[in-house]
Design an enzyme around this catalytic site. Structure first.
Site, short mmCIF file in Angstrom:
data_model
loop_
_atom_site.label_atom_id
_atom_site.label_comp_id
_atom_site.label_asym_id
_atom_site.label_seq_id
_atom_site.Cartn_x
_atom_site.Cartn_y
_atom_site.Cartn_z
N TRP A 162 30.99 42.42 37.40
CA TRP A 162 31.71 42.92 36.23
C TRP A 162 31.45 42.06 35.00
O TRP A 162 31.92 42.36 33.91
CB TRP A 162 33.22 43.01 36.51
CG TRP A 162 33.78 41.84 37.25
CD1 TRP A 162 34.26 40.70 36.71
CD2 TRP A 162 33.89 41.71 38.67
NE1 TRP A 162 34.66 39.85 37.71
CE2 TRP A 162 34.46 40.45 38.92
CE3 TRP A 162 33.56 42.53 39.76
CZ2 TRP A 162 34.71 39.99 40.21
CZ3 TRP A 162 33.81 42.07 41.03
CH2 TRP A 162 34.38 40.81 41.25
N ARG A 163 30.70 40.96 35.17
CA ARG A 163 30.34 40.16 34.00
C ARG A 163 29.05 40.63 33.35
O ARG A 163 28.55 40.00 32.42
CB ARG A 163 30.25 38.68 34.40
CG ARG A 163 31.63 38.11 34.67
CD ARG A 163 31.61 36.65 34.97
NE ARG A 163 32.99 36.18 35.09
CZ ARG A 163 33.36 35.07 35.71
NH1 ARG A 163 32.43 34.30 36.27
NH2 ARG A 163 34.61 34.71 35.78
N GLU A 210 39.46 44.67 37.03
CA GLU A 210 40.70 43.90 36.88
C GLU A 210 41.79 44.41 37.82
O GLU A 210 42.56 43.62 38.36
CB GLU A 210 41.19 43.95 35.42
CG GLU A 210 40.31 43.19 34.45
CD GLU A 210 40.24 41.69 34.76
OE1 GLU A 210 41.14 41.16 35.45
OE2 GLU A 210 39.27 41.05 34.33
N GLN A 264 45.58 40.21 43.10
CA GLN A 264 46.00 39.77 44.44
C GLN A 264 44.91 39.92 45.50
O GLN A 264 45.21 40.05 46.68
CB GLN A 264 47.27 40.51 44.88
CG GLN A 264 48.46 40.13 44.04
CD GLN A 264 49.58 41.12 44.13
OE1 GLN A 264 49.44 42.28 43.80
NE2 GLN A 264 50.72 40.67 44.60
N LEU A 306 41.11 47.86 50.95
CA LEU A 306 41.33 46.88 49.88
C LEU A 306 42.81 46.52 49.73
O LEU A 306 43.15 45.46 49.21
CB LEU A 306 40.79 47.45 48.55
CG LEU A 306 40.52 46.50 47.39
CD1 LEU A 306 39.61 45.35 47.79
CD2 LEU A 306 39.89 47.26 46.23
N GLY A 307 43.68 47.40 50.22
CA GLY A 307 45.12 47.10 50.21
C GLY A 307 45.77 47.39 48.86
O GLY A 307 45.12 47.75 47.89
N TYR A 349 48.76 41.75 31.46
CA TYR A 349 47.54 41.03 31.83
C TYR A 349 46.30 41.93 31.69
O TYR A 349 45.31 41.56 31.05
CB TYR A 349 47.65 40.50 33.28
CG TYR A 349 46.29 40.10 33.80
CD1 TYR A 349 45.76 38.86 33.50
CD2 TYR A 349 45.50 41.02 34.51
CE1 TYR A 349 44.49 38.51 33.91
CE2 TYR A 349 44.23 40.68 34.93
CZ TYR A 349 43.72 39.43 34.62
OH TYR A 349 42.46 39.10 35.01
N ASP A 357 47.17 35.06 34.10
CA ASP A 357 47.30 35.35 35.54
C ASP A 357 47.67 34.04 36.24
O ASP A 357 47.99 33.04 35.57
CB ASP A 357 46.01 35.98 36.10
CG ASP A 357 44.87 34.96 36.18
OD1 ASP A 357 45.00 33.85 35.61
OD2 ASP A 357 43.85 35.27 36.81
N CYS A 404 40.17 23.75 38.75
CA CYS A 404 41.59 23.38 38.73
C CYS A 404 42.32 24.24 39.78
O CYS A 404 43.20 25.03 39.45
CB CYS A 404 42.15 23.61 37.33
SG CYS A 404 43.79 22.90 37.11
N SER A 453 51.73 42.33 53.09
CA SER A 453 52.09 41.26 52.16
C SER A 453 53.48 40.70 52.44
O SER A 453 53.68 39.50 52.35
CB SER A 453 51.98 41.77 50.73
OG SER A 453 52.64 43.00 50.61
FE1 SF4 Z 1 43.14 20.77 36.16
FE2 SF4 Z 1 42.58 18.24 36.66
FE3 SF4 Z 1 41.13 19.64 34.90
FE4 SF4 Z 1 43.62 18.92 34.36
S1 SF4 Z 1 41.89 17.57 34.66
S2 SF4 Z 1 42.71 20.92 34.01
S3 SF4 Z 1 44.60 19.10 36.35
S4 SF4 Z 1 41.29 19.99 37.11
#
Ligand code: SF4
Length: 378
Positions: free
Chosen positions: A19-20, A32, A37, A75-76, A115, A133, A185, A297
């Site tokens: 989709w990109r 989307e 989920q 896919l649920g 969203y 999200d 992250c 779920s």
């Molecule tokens: Fe997330 Fe760590 Fe980057 Fe901060 S430094 S945005 S906590 S991965």
């Protein structure tokens, strides 16, 4: 500075996802909705098959609901598919097949929440529309060291994203935030030492990324006991099974075996006899096969399966066992039919078949329609 650093990282590091490669608002809308989920790896083959079958707004708008559900099967969360279908039909009729560029108009379409609206607006139309999200919420919460009640936190993060999205390439910026949350992250193992935006990050400064956002209190899945009835007719190669859309609301309109929840029966066999009698009247009942376990779920299902022949009453239809793929049949029903045929094959060996059981003449009130409002899990 934060914005440009993140965009440069995204340009270098983003995953190559189907989709990109498009700015088509309809395709982005489909992706989307599927991604809600559901894991990216799971969505990719469904997205490709779905768009091959329904490449445009008119092709999806003119399809029947059962065709759409059949392409979504497995896919649920089938409510998503039905709402997408309704929304696309509305675009077809009201807007001549063109997804509106105005966010206010898109937001009135079935299935388009805040969203999804932001995703279509920013990615397809390049407008400075924010989105939040789970990934974005976590990233922004950590970057800013935000802690609050779930409602307050979400409100603050939408406000921050509204400011941040304004500028160059808003669609890429939104996707970069989500990509950072998905790949760097992450919820349990954030890669702070190599994170491209670590110097802007409050949680990193505190060496406490896992403290943000505060953990949610989880509702445990409810255990539900069911009986299912496999009513068949015809010879082995052309056998058909009776399926219905109405018995349980757990599956969002998909076809299922007749099923009922066991509420207060003295035994599952009594519940099965009573239920079978309400569907096929007096019939020889074989079983139980199982129990078969299945996770949704918010439900943990345990299903006892009984087989019989007869003439079912009520809403439903005969579906060829060999043609299940052409219909929107739930994953649970496929699993139950698979378990039934496997056990029948095993029993066709040296052992004698199970003794027939006759359904009681007067059904007892031992079952009720299944719980409502939950969607089928993956
Ligand atoms: Fe997330 Fe760590 Fe980057 Fe901060 S430094 S945005 S906590 S991965």
């Amino acid at each position: 500075m934060f914005r440009s650093t993140l965009l440069r990282w995204y340009e270098r590091s983003r995953r190559d996802l189907p989709w990109r490669h498009t700015k088509d608002p309809y395709s982005i809308w489909v992706s989307e909705i599927m991604l809600q989920q559901t894991r990216v790896e799971t969505v990719i083959p469904y997205y490709e098959r779905f768009l091959a079958r329904f490449p445009t707004v008119p092709s999806l708008a003119e399809a029947s609901e059962s065709e759409v559900l059949a392409m979504w099967s497995g896919l649920g969360y089938y409510r998503r598919a039905r709402l997408l279908h309704q929304g696309v039909r509305e675009v077809h009729v009201q807007y001549g097949g063109e997804v509106p560029t105005e966010p206010e108009k898109r937001r009135t379409l079935p299935g388009i929440g805040r969203y999804t609206n932001g995703a279509i607006g920013s990615i397809a139309f390049g407008k400075p529309e924010p989105l939040v999200d789970g990934n974005v919420l976590r990233v922004i919460s950590r970057l800013n060291g935000l802690q609050a009640s779930p409602r307050e936190l979400e409100k603050s993060i939408w406000a921050i994203c509204e400011r941040l999205v304004v500028g160059k390439a808003p669609g890429d910026f939104n996707q970069a935030l989500m990509e950072l949350g998905a790949t760097v992250c992450t919820p349990k193992t954030p890669q702070c030492p190599t994170c491209p935006v670590r110097k802007f990050c409050e949680a990193n400064e505190q060496a406490a990324p896992l403290a943000y956002p505060p953990p949610k209190v989880k509702t445990p899945a409810k255990a539900v006991r069911l009986v299912a009835l496999v009513v068949t007719r015809g010879a082995r190669d052309n056998a058909e099974v009776w399926l219905t859309q109405g018995t349980l609301a757990l599956f969002g309109g998909l076809l299922n075996l007749p099923m009922a929840e066991v509420v207060d029966a003295k035994s599952d066999e009594c519940a099965a006899e009573s239920f079978a009698a309400s569907i096929v009247g007096r019939a020889k009942l074989h079983g139980p096969l199982g129990p078969v376990r299945h996770e949704l779920s918010h439900r943990r299902l345990t299903v006892d399966v009984y087989t019989c022949s007869g003439r079912p009453k009520g809403e439903g239809r005969w579906v060829a066992l060999k043609g299940l793929d052409e219909h929107g049949v739930s994953t649970l029903t496929r699993k139950l039919l698979g378990a039934t045929s496997a056990q029948e094959r095993a029993k066709a060996g040296p052992q004698s078949p199970p003794r027939p059981r006759r359904a009681s003449k007067s059904p007892q009130p031992v079952h009720k329609p299944g719980p409502r409002k939950a969607a089928e899990g993956r």
